[in-house]
Enzyme design. Structure first.
Site, PDB file in Angstrom:
ATOM      1  N   LYS A 166      35.866  42.168  39.502  1.00  0.00           N
ATOM      2  CA  LYS A 166      35.067  40.937  39.393  1.00  0.00           C
ATOM      3  C   LYS A 166      34.001  40.916  40.491  1.00  0.00           C
ATOM      4  O   LYS A 166      34.256  41.366  41.617  1.00  0.00           O
ATOM      5  CB  LYS A 166      35.992  39.720  39.505  1.00  0.00           C
ATOM      6  N   SER A 225      36.377  31.684  34.883  1.00  0.00           N
ATOM      7  CA  SER A 225      35.176  32.303  35.386  1.00  0.00           C
ATOM      8  C   SER A 225      35.206  33.845  35.354  1.00  0.00           C
ATOM      9  O   SER A 225      34.156  34.471  35.452  1.00  0.00           O
ATOM     10  CB  SER A 225      34.914  31.832  36.821  1.00  0.00           C
ATOM     11  N   SER A 234      40.773  30.778  36.185  1.00  0.00           N
ATOM     12  CA  SER A 234      39.743  31.786  35.898  1.00  0.00           C
ATOM     13  C   SER A 234      40.278  33.118  35.412  1.00  0.00           C
ATOM     14  O   SER A 234      39.503  33.977  35.008  1.00  0.00           O
ATOM     15  CB  SER A 234      38.888  32.033  37.141  1.00  0.00           C
TER      16      SER A 234
END
Lengths: 431, 450
Positions: free
Chosen positions: B51, B126, B150
């Site tokens: 990420k 997210s 997320s």
């Protein structure tokens, strides 16, 4: 009059407060890393040595030390603050509610907290430089109650505090920084960031006079933040509305709470108490003794180990002579030899001290002098002949005749007479 | 067998990685899974994606924010160096996300990520890019991060397994902070074996993260599933119907099903958003356009104007959280909001711990069906925050949880979430392993198949 202090003390740790960078590097921006420059993703880790030192200080200042301590983020924007927040303490400081005794009076210590120093800003005419070596250096902030009521108390307090810190291994000397709160009326005036003891006293002196004048003229003293200008010897309004400051403190979530129970504080040394005790017990001058031991561990150790064994007056005389003439550090065995010489009536001049330091044997017979008799002869000559003092102020040779006169009475080394004369002139006649 | 073992045992054509890289770059133009894809010459081992809020040395890391544009970290995050240390993996690239992690649907990013099952649907956020990458690559594991959901949400929307471990079991050093007391680094994969395999690599104490500790992870399973009334009551009827089928399946697998009411759980959303925004507003304070990422060239501006100009580069949601976060921690209202939110969290940890001692909490991941992009625009910010009701409780309290696909409805995957008590992480991974006996994963893409 009410004076309160916020004293900032740099801690002598090898590494910074929240990272492993060298704490005190000289070449700018060489001791820096992602943590102390606030790079995204970096996290703090607490320096345990700094925590221990802050416990030592809190204990020495008789603070309440709770079971645990924790940190907060204090958010404000300034170019020297890489994360735009400072990691400091608020509701759970290392120490609180302490005291420090000075001249039979108690000054309250509100709180003692551990925090990181911001980077250093160097302002030039057309540009500004930032040195991140200082970013993250460990600081202890000592906040007093507004219990100080005179400039003299301020001086004594600072000296006492510095001495306590010195004996804890935190030798601050001229680096000591403080914010000064002075109120002669209902309005509190804060003078920020004063560096060094002399400036602190000067700033207080000026601000007291300024506020006294305003009161006399029946003018209003405004509650404000001022800064001290060393060059102008005055304080200047900073046009900063301190009551509006909004730091939005939150708990520092990258750190945990730290137990203080397991930390065993170092035994503090209160030199003023020792000076008082010894001066009573051994009949020596208290302030002279205090001056000798305030910032000198070796002298204190020597005095403590020889007290009772030799005359205190001789011990102090020996230490002072070594401090005056000695080239190396004080050593107990040399001091002991010197004390023995003194007690046999010998006078310690530079030659004797140097011989002692080299381990040479001293033939004391040549050196037996009663300096007290020499001293009173010098005083009597000067007192009978006051014009000499006036002449001396313009012509340093004016006193040579005194040496001659004393020499006629005591057949001894002229250098000894010269030294005693010099001592008496500066200490007693203040010329 | 995990995919790593399978991948290692198979013969690969010499141009395998070049081909993979080409195919991926092409598909990425459509789905926006990756912010950065490594050069094909640097990919020669089992591919891992990370990420974009995790620092990889010498690889652009922006947390999908304009304010960090072209920022190249000089150090690896601890999880990255742990993976690097194994020497068996390549970093395929940095995955797209909602700016700084601020979002539930993935739409708070300049390059909008799209759902691989149907590009008119959102991917969830997210950790949007990590979920998409895992969903499209045959052999893949992605390192994601969850603050309030997320990992679970995009995993559910993209049909992959998403594991969020106990807070404090994986080092956060090198993670660009959203909310430090809530951020947890976790894993997305195509099966439970890969999750367990990667968790064993990345977990464990790190002296660079004070909140990261060594605690032995357990595997206690009392074969009890708990349904919390307050979590089930507001969900979409179609989702509820499918979810109850799942509950039936667990019952058939020998699990005892218990119902419980816990009204206090509804306070979790307010508590979460207050803490998260308060911490976020302090974390975002460092982006002043001064040292890294976006640089404000107008250095003759006064500092207040200077950093204010720089901060205009934050996206809308980041600005919203900055303003709200600054407000809730300001002195005059702090006791009403921030301090109260911390107390609520402590109470909720205690309450939920009691429940979790009796069994695993099972729920859908989202109370709504995967939304289409044009539906998202109709949501108010508060409505968006409320959709997090199922993922926030375990995130707020640091409980390990895992999202896994359990059904395909009209071609779109549905995800459920299991929560367990602190440090019982292996138990939920094992339950998903057990579930996989009844379930066939159905991925639309299988890039890099052998």
């Amino acid at each position: 009059m009410k004076i309160g202090l916020e004293v900032h003390v740099g801690l002598p740790t090898k590494t910074k407060l929240f990272c492993r960078c060298k704490a005190y590097a000289t070449e700018p921006n060489t001791a820096i890393c992602p943590i102390c420059t606030g790079l995204p993703g970096a996290k703090p880790m607490l320096n345990k040595k700094a925590l221990e030192l802050s416990v030592d200080i809190s204990n020495a200042l008789n603070c309440t030390i709770e079971k645990e301590t924790s940190f907060v983020r204090k958010v404000y924007f300034y170019p020297d603050l890489p994360k735009s927040f400072q990691i400091t303490q608020k509701d759970m400081p290392v120490g609180h509610s302490g005291t420090l005794k000075i001249n039979n009076k108690v000054i309250g210590i509100r709180r003692i907290q551990l925090e990181e120093d911001p980077a250093k800003i160097l302002r030039e005419d057309n540009y500004t430089l930032i040195d991140y070596n200082r970013s993250g250096q460990p600081l202890v902030e000592i906040v007093t109650e507004p219990d100080i009521t005179s400039e003299d108390e301020l001086r004594v307090f600072m000296n006492e505090l510095k001495s306590i810190l010195y004996y804890l291994g935190v030798d601050v000397d001229q680096d000591i920084k403080a914010d000064l709160n002075i109120s002669l009326s209902d309005s509190r005036v804060e003078i920020k960031n004063v560096t060094g003891l002399k400036n602190l006293i000067d700033a207080a002196k000026y601000e007291i006079q300024r506020q006294e004048k305003l009161i006399k003229e029946k003018q209003k003293i405004s509650q404000e933040t001022r800064s001290y200008s060393e060059a102008k010897l005055s304080t200047i309004s900073s046009r900063e509305k301190e009551s509006d400051e909004e730091y939005g403190f939150i708990f520092e979530p990258d750190l945990t709470t730290y137990s203080l129970q397991s930390i065993k504080p170092k035994e503090p040394v209160y030199v003023s108490e020792i000076a008082k005790e010894y001066s009573k017990k051994y009949h020596v001058n208290e302030s002279q003794l205090l001056e000798i031991i305030s910032f000198d561990k070796t002298s204190l150790k020597i005095i403590q180990s020889f007290a009772g064994k030799y005359e205190m007056k001789s011990i102090l005389n020996a230490i002072l002579s070594f401090k005056r003439y000695g080239k190396s550090e004080l050593k107990e065995k040399f001091i002991e030899k010197a004390i023995k010489l003194i007690e046999k009536g010998s006078y310690l001049d530079g030659e004797v001290i140097s011989a002692l330091e080299k381990g040479k044997e001293i033939n004391i017979n040549n050196n037996v002098v009663n300096t007290d008799e020499i001293d009173s002869e010098i005083r009597s000559i000067i007192n009978k002949n006051k014009q000499l003092l006036e002449d001396y102020k313009t012509n340093k040779k004016a006193m040579n005749s005194v040496i001659g006169m004393v020499l006629k009475k005591f057949k001894t080394n002229p250098r000894i007479i010269s030294e005693r004369l010099e001592y008496i002139l500066s200490n007693e006649f203040k010329v | 067998m995990n995919s790593y073992e399978e991948f290692s045992k198979k013969d690969k054509p010499t141009d395998y990685f070049i081909k993979l890289s080409e195919e991926l770059s092409k598909l990425n133009e459509e789905l926006n899974a990756f912010n950065v894809i490594s050069e094909s010459s640097k990919i020669n081992k089992f591919p891992i994606s990370v990420k974009d809020n995790l620092c990889i040395k010498d690889m652009e890391t922006t947390a999908s924010s304009k304010i960090l544009k072209s920022y190249i970290p000089p150090f690896d995050a601890t999880v990255v160096s742990k993976i690097r240390g194994k020497n068996n993996f390549s970093f395929l690239g940095k995955t797209n996300m909602d700016e700084f992690g601020f979002g539930s649907f993935g739409v708070n990013s300049e390059k909008c990520p799209k759902n691989p099952f149907n590009t008119s649907y959102v991917s969830g956020g997210s950790s949007s890019g990590s979920a998409i990458a895992t969903s499209i690559l045959k052999y893949h594991i992605s390192i994601a991060e969850s603050t309030g959901g997320s990992i679970s949400t995009p995993s559910a929307f993209c049909g992959v397994v998403g594991f969020t471990p106990t807070y404090g079991s994986v080092s956060r050093y090198g993670l660009i902070d959203y909310s430090n007391s809530l951020d947890k680094i976790g894993i997305m994969a195509r099966n439970s074996n890969d999750i367990r395999f990667m968790y064993d690599i990345i977990k464990g104490k790190d002296s660079y993260d004070t909140t990261c500790v060594d605690v032995k992870c357990n595997n206690e399973n009392n074969k009890t599933i708990i349904l919390i009334d307050e979590l089930i009551k507001g969900i979409n009827p179609e989702i509820e119907k499918s979810f109850l089928e799942l509950v039936d399946n667990f019952s058939k697998m020998g699990y005892k099903i218990k119902h419980k009411s816990l009204p206090f759980i509804e306070k979790a959303i307010a508590s979460y958003y207050i803490i998260a925004m308060a911490e976020a507003s302090t974390n975002l304070a460092k982006y002043t356009g001064f040292k890294y990422g976006f640089k404000n060239e107008n250095i003759s501006e006064k500092y207040n104007e200077f950093f204010t100009t720089s901060r205009s580069n934050f996206g809308k949601e980041a600005k919203r959280r900055l303003v709200l976060g600054t407000f809730v921690r300001s002195a005059s209202v702090k006791d009403m909001y921030y301090s109260k939110a911390l107390k609520t969290r402590t109470l909720l940890i205690n309450e939920l711990s009691k429940v979790l001692n009796e069994g695993f909490i099972l729920s859908p991941v989202m109370p709504i069906k995967t939304p289409k992009f044009d539906e998202i625009n109709k949501f108010s910010p508060l409505e968006v925050y409320k959709t997090d009701i199922l993922t926030i409780p375990p995130n707020l309290c640091g409980f390990p949880h895992i999202a896994f696909p359990y059904k395909y409805l009209n071609g779109m995957p549905l995800g459920a979430q299991l929560i367990t008590k602190h440090w019982n992480d292996y138990a939920i991974i094992d339950i998903v392993f057990e579930w996989e006996n009844n379930f066939k994963y159905n991925f639309k893409y299988n890039l890099g198949s052998l």
